[in-house]
Design a protein around this motif. Structure first.
Motif, mmCIF file in Angstrom:
data_model
loop_
_atom_site.group_PDB
_atom_site.id
_atom_site.type_symbol
_atom_site.label_atom_id
_atom_site.label_comp_id
_atom_site.label_asym_id
_atom_site.label_seq_id
_atom_site.Cartn_x
_atom_site.Cartn_y
_atom_site.Cartn_z
ATOM 1 N N ALA A 410 0.875 -1.178 0.000
ATOM 2 C CA ALA A 410 0.000 0.000 0.000
ATOM 3 C C ALA A 410 0.907 1.220 0.000
ATOM 4 O O ALA A 410 1.900 1.266 0.725
ATOM 5 C CB ALA A 410 -0.889 -0.007 1.235
ATOM 6 N N VAL A 411 0.574 2.186 -0.852
ATOM 7 C CA VAL A 411 1.453 3.348 -1.032
ATOM 8 C C VAL A 411 0.642 4.626 -0.906
ATOM 9 O O VAL A 411 -0.466 4.726 -1.428
ATOM 10 C CB VAL A 411 2.128 3.299 -2.432
ATOM 11 N N ARG A 420 -2.410 10.965 -3.055
ATOM 12 C CA ARG A 420 -3.063 9.809 -3.690
ATOM 13 C C ARG A 420 -2.643 8.543 -2.958
ATOM 14 O O ARG A 420 -1.547 8.480 -2.401
ATOM 15 C CB ARG A 420 -2.589 9.642 -5.137
ATOM 16 N N SER A 421 -3.520 7.529 -2.980
ATOM 17 C CA SER A 421 -3.108 6.271 -2.378
ATOM 18 C C SER A 421 -3.467 5.114 -3.299
ATOM 19 O O SER A 421 -4.324 5.242 -4.179
ATOM 20 C CB SER A 421 -3.773 6.086 -1.011
ATOM 21 N N GLY A 422 -2.811 3.995 -3.101
ATOM 22 C CA GLY A 422 -3.087 2.827 -3.936
ATOM 23 C C GLY A 422 -2.605 1.562 -3.248
ATOM 24 O O GLY A 422 -1.804 1.626 -2.311
ATOM 25 N N ALA A 423 -3.118 0.415 -3.704
ATOM 26 C CA ALA A 423 -2.679 -0.865 -3.135
ATOM 27 C C ALA A 423 -2.722 -1.923 -4.216
ATOM 28 O O ALA A 423 -3.451 -1.779 -5.204
ATOM 29 C CB ALA A 423 -3.600 -1.261 -1.976
ATOM 30 N N GLY A 424 -1.915 -2.956 -4.065
ATOM 31 C CA GLY A 424 -1.913 -4.017 -5.074
ATOM 32 C C GLY A 424 -0.951 -5.136 -4.719
ATOM 33 O O GLY A 424 -0.361 -5.136 -3.643
ATOM 34 N N PHE A 425 -0.807 -6.071 -5.664
ATOM 35 C CA PHE A 425 -0.005 -7.279 -5.432
ATOM 36 C C PHE A 425 1.219 -7.309 -6.325
ATOM 37 O O PHE A 425 1.334 -6.548 -7.271
ATOM 38 C CB PHE A 425 -0.829 -8.535 -5.760
ATOM 39 N N GLY A 426 2.069 -8.283 -6.024
ATOM 40 C CA GLY A 426 3.220 -8.502 -6.891
ATOM 41 C C GLY A 426 3.789 -9.888 -6.661
ATOM 42 O O GLY A 426 3.358 -10.608 -5.752
ATOM 43 N N VAL A 430 8.982 -6.210 -3.518
ATOM 44 C CA VAL A 430 9.474 -5.066 -4.309
ATOM 45 C C VAL A 430 8.616 -4.908 -5.553
ATOM 46 O O VAL A 430 8.197 -3.803 -5.923
ATOM 47 C CB VAL A 430 10.967 -5.270 -4.681
ATOM 48 N N ASP A 431 8.302 -6.036 -6.183
ATOM 49 C CA ASP A 431 7.450 -6.016 -7.378
ATOM 50 C C ASP A 431 6.089 -5.405 -7.035
ATOM 51 O O ASP A 431 5.533 -4.610 -7.799
ATOM 52 C CB ASP A 431 7.301 -7.466 -7.878
ATOM 53 N N ALA A 432 5.567 -5.769 -5.845
ATOM 54 C CA ALA A 432 4.262 -5.229 -5.432
ATOM 55 C C ALA A 432 4.333 -3.706 -5.320
ATOM 56 O O ALA A 432 3.455 -2.986 -5.810
ATOM 57 C CB ALA A 432 3.843 -5.853 -4.100
ATOM 58 N N ILE A 437 2.893 1.699 -7.600
ATOM 59 C CA ILE A 437 3.308 3.050 -8.015
ATOM 60 C C ILE A 437 3.016 3.247 -9.513
ATOM 61 O O ILE A 437 2.493 4.288 -9.919
ATOM 62 C CB ILE A 437 4.797 3.296 -7.675
ATOM 63 N N ASN A 438 3.320 2.234 -10.311
ATOM 64 C CA ASN A 438 3.027 2.336 -11.757
ATOM 65 C C ASN A 438 1.539 2.586 -12.000
ATOM 66 O O ASN A 438 1.163 3.438 -12.797
ATOM 67 C CB ASN A 438 3.420 1.045 -12.486
ATOM 68 N N ASP A 439 0.697 1.820 -11.290
ATOM 69 C CA ASP A 439 -0.750 1.993 -11.474
ATOM 70 C C ASP A 439 -1.178 3.404 -11.093
ATOM 71 O O ASP A 439 -1.989 4.032 -11.772
ATOM 72 C CB ASP A 439 -1.530 0.999 -10.594
ATOM 73 N N MET A 440 -0.625 3.905 -9.976
ATOM 74 C CA MET A 440 -1.027 5.241 -9.512
ATOM 75 C C MET A 440 -0.618 6.322 -10.514
ATOM 76 O O MET A 440 -1.305 7.325 -10.669
ATOM 77 C CB MET A 440 -0.394 5.542 -8.145
ATOM 78 N N LEU A 441 0.520 6.117 -11.186
ATOM 79 C CA LEU A 441 1.006 7.144 -12.107
ATOM 80 C C LEU A 441 0.574 6.875 -13.541
ATOM 81 O O LEU A 441 0.793 7.711 -14.422
ATOM 82 C CB LEU A 441 2.537 7.232 -12.066
ATOM 83 N N GLY A 442 -0.001 5.700 -13.780
ATOM 84 C CA GLY A 442 -0.416 5.358 -15.143
ATOM 85 C C GLY A 442 0.780 5.216 -16.073
ATOM 86 O O GLY A 442 0.714 5.613 -17.240
ATOM 87 N N ARG A 443 1.905 4.673 -15.583
ATOM 88 C CA ARG A 443 3.075 4.505 -16.454
ATOM 89 C C ARG A 443 3.566 3.075 -16.355
ATOM 90 O O ARG A 443 3.260 2.376 -15.389
ATOM 91 C CB ARG A 443 4.249 5.407 -16.041
ATOM 92 N N GLU A 444 4.356 2.700 -17.336
ATOM 93 C CA GLU A 444 4.891 1.354 -17.282
ATOM 94 C C GLU A 444 6.333 1.334 -17.774
ATOM 95 O O GLU A 444 6.630 0.785 -18.839
ATOM 96 C CB GLU A 444 4.025 0.420 -18.115
#
Ligand code: KIV
Ligand code: ZN
Length: 515
Positions: A410-411, A420-426, A430-432, A437-444
């Motif tokens: 969770a970031v 902004r906040s977001g959460a996810g898996f990996g 580190v991957d998580a 962060i990528n999802d929150m910024l919309g970048r890859e």
């Protein structure tokens, strides 16, 4: 004094050309200051005609410099030379360093010019430089693959036109030490006006011989060594300053050469560079690597206890590998913190001191004693970063070895000033973090490199993470330091994203300017 070797450092020019070693203006100014503290005679601050950013940083470095000579690089072309002078002229002791290729291969395929035309270009270019200053260096690019008699004509022409330093580079790291020494000796002995200039060498490390070639040339009369801190530079790099200096010192009986370098500043300089560009020093690196003074085997340890000289040809102290006695911890006051940073070469204004002081207190809460390296990492984090678009506030991670429960992150972060906040898996923790962060910024972006390094020893050591990202045509390096390596990873990733965003912006700006 003809046994004096001048050290010409090109970390800020050739060094900065090495992959992932780009520095921002603040970082360059800090390193330039350290080069002066180290006792370098001449620093090459950059290549002013190569970009508006480079011009600006050379000018700012020249403005800030004290007695050190400040060189700018210029091709043998009027526009480059004029621009170079514009940038360096504010220095107390400016130098123009102009160059042109002299090997048959380069003249034919790169310049597409006849040797006679090349001689005329050298004559005209050096004369133009000499119209601005009497401190002119000429480099015969790819000298080691040039015809030696043509090289003598080149050198004679450049000296006649006003060059006071002649540099003979091994541009592609092709030379072998005895052969290179013979070439330098031949040119010195067979150029009629060679006594009117100082001879210099600039060796690349493609075959791992940059330092050996530099030392071989010094033995036969070269008196300027072009080097970089830790040997960073194009491809496999340049001759490492610290290695050339310590060879001259430890084997003074052989070389009988003097120089102005304060050897106890070698380790702090390499450390500062490593922190700045986010590239850890290899453990087995000569002079400054973590293992350079470590004695592991029983026989060696026994010898060391009986007499250090059995296995140590120089002391760690002589290269600055000592902790100063002023220990900073939880109870240190503002003045002690200021003094400590001053003793490490950082002059902080009141606002900077406040930032650093708060960070010291925070770090001291989770780490009892702060080492010099911890403090260096901290000042690097707090002061020398450019304003960021993205700021990490908190990260929390859960990882487990139970099957079917993937690591979660969770970031919480600020994006362009908005929380902004977001959460996810990996796949791993580190991957998580990076996925969230990528999802929150919309970048890859593509993760090209991830490296972790303990800055100091012990389980409470500060972990330093370096990541390299690429997206489209841009690449950026980021680093982060924290006792928790997952937090350090998140910081490094966000730092790299900020640097990527800055590069994209700079790219757009230059694109607009040059249409
Ligand atoms: O390697 C080289 O030849 C150079 C010159 C510009 C000095 O970097
Ligand atoms: Zn070079």
């Amino acid at each position: 004094m003809d046994n004096k070797v001048y050290f010409f450092d090109t970390t800020l020019r050739d060094g900065e050309q090495s992959p992932g070693a780009t520095m921002n203006l603040q970082e360059k100014l800090r390193l330039a200051h350290q080069l002066e503290v180290l006792g370098v005679d001449i620093m090459e601050a950059g290549f002013p005609a190569s970009s508006p950013g480079d011009f600006e940083s050379v000018r700012r470095i020249a403005e800030q410099a004290g007695d050190i000579q400040v060189a700018g690089l210029a091709r043998c072309m009027d526009g480059d030379i004029d621009r170079c002078w514009e940038a360096v002229k504010v220095a107390r002791r400016p130098r123009i360093h102009t160059f042109l290729s002299t090997s048959p291969l380069h003249m034919k395929h790169k310049l597409r010019k006849d040797p006679e035309v090349v001689l005329q270009m050298i004559e005209a270019g050096v004369r133009r430089c000499a119209g601005y200053t009497d401190n002119v260096e000429f480099s015969a690019e790819d000298a080691s693959r040039s015809d030696k008699d043509f090289l003598c004509r080149v050198v004679e022409t450049a000296i006649r036109a006003g060059a006071t330093t002649i540099n003979l580079p091994d541009t592609v790291g092709y030379a072998q030490p005895d052969e290179f020494a013979s070439l330098i000796k031949y040119v010195i002995e067979n150029t009629p006006n060679s006594d009117k200039a100082i001879f210099s060498v600039h060796c690349h490390n493609d075959l791992g011989l940059a330092v050996a070639n530099t030392l071989a040339a010094l033995r036969v009369g070269a008196r300027q060594a072009e080097v970089t801190i830790s040997g960073i530079g194009e491809r496999a790099g340049n001759a490492a300053l610290e290695e050339v200096v310590m060879a001259l010192r430890v084997r003074h009986d052989l070389y009988h050469l003097e120089h102005n370098i304060h050897t106890e500043q070698l380790y702090p300089s390499c450390r500062l560079l490593s922190m700045t560009i986010g590239q850890p020093i290899a453990n087995n690196k000569a002079i400054v690597g973590a293992n350079a003074f470590a004695h592991e085997s029983g026989i060696h340890q026994d010898g060391m206890l009986k007499n250090r000289e059995t296995y140590e040809i120089m002391t760690p102290q002589s290269v600055g590998r000592t902790e100063s006695s002023l220990v900073i911890g939880k109870h240190s006051g503002r003045n002690a913190v200021r003094n400590k940073f001053e003793s490490m070469g950082y002059k902080l204004d009141d606002d900077q001191l406040q930032l650093v002081f708060e960070a010291v207190k925070k770090l001291a809460d989770c780490k009892k004693t702060l080492h010099d390296d911890d403090l260096m990492a901290l000042v690097q984090e707090e002061i020398y970063r450019l304003p960021d678009r993205f700021r990490l506030r908190h990260v929390s991670v859960q990882s487990s070895d139970a099957g079917g429960v993937p690591p979660t992150a969770a970031v919480l972060m600020d994006i362009d000033g908005m929380e902004r906040s977001g959460a996810g898996f990996g796949v791993g923790p580190v991957d998580a973090i990076f996925n969230v962060i990528n999802d929150m910024l919309g970048r890859e972006p593509e993760l090209e490199q991830y490296a972790i390094n303990a800055i100091t020893s012990g389980t409470d050591a500060l972990g330093e993470v370096t990541v390299r990202l690429s997206e489209g045509q841009y690449k950026a390096v980021g680093r982060g330091a924290h006792p928790d390596i997952l937090v350090a990873s998140a910081r490094a990733y966000v730092n790299a994203l900020n640097n990527l965003a800055k590069k994209e912006k700079e790219g757009e700006r230059l694109h607009c300017q040059h249409g």
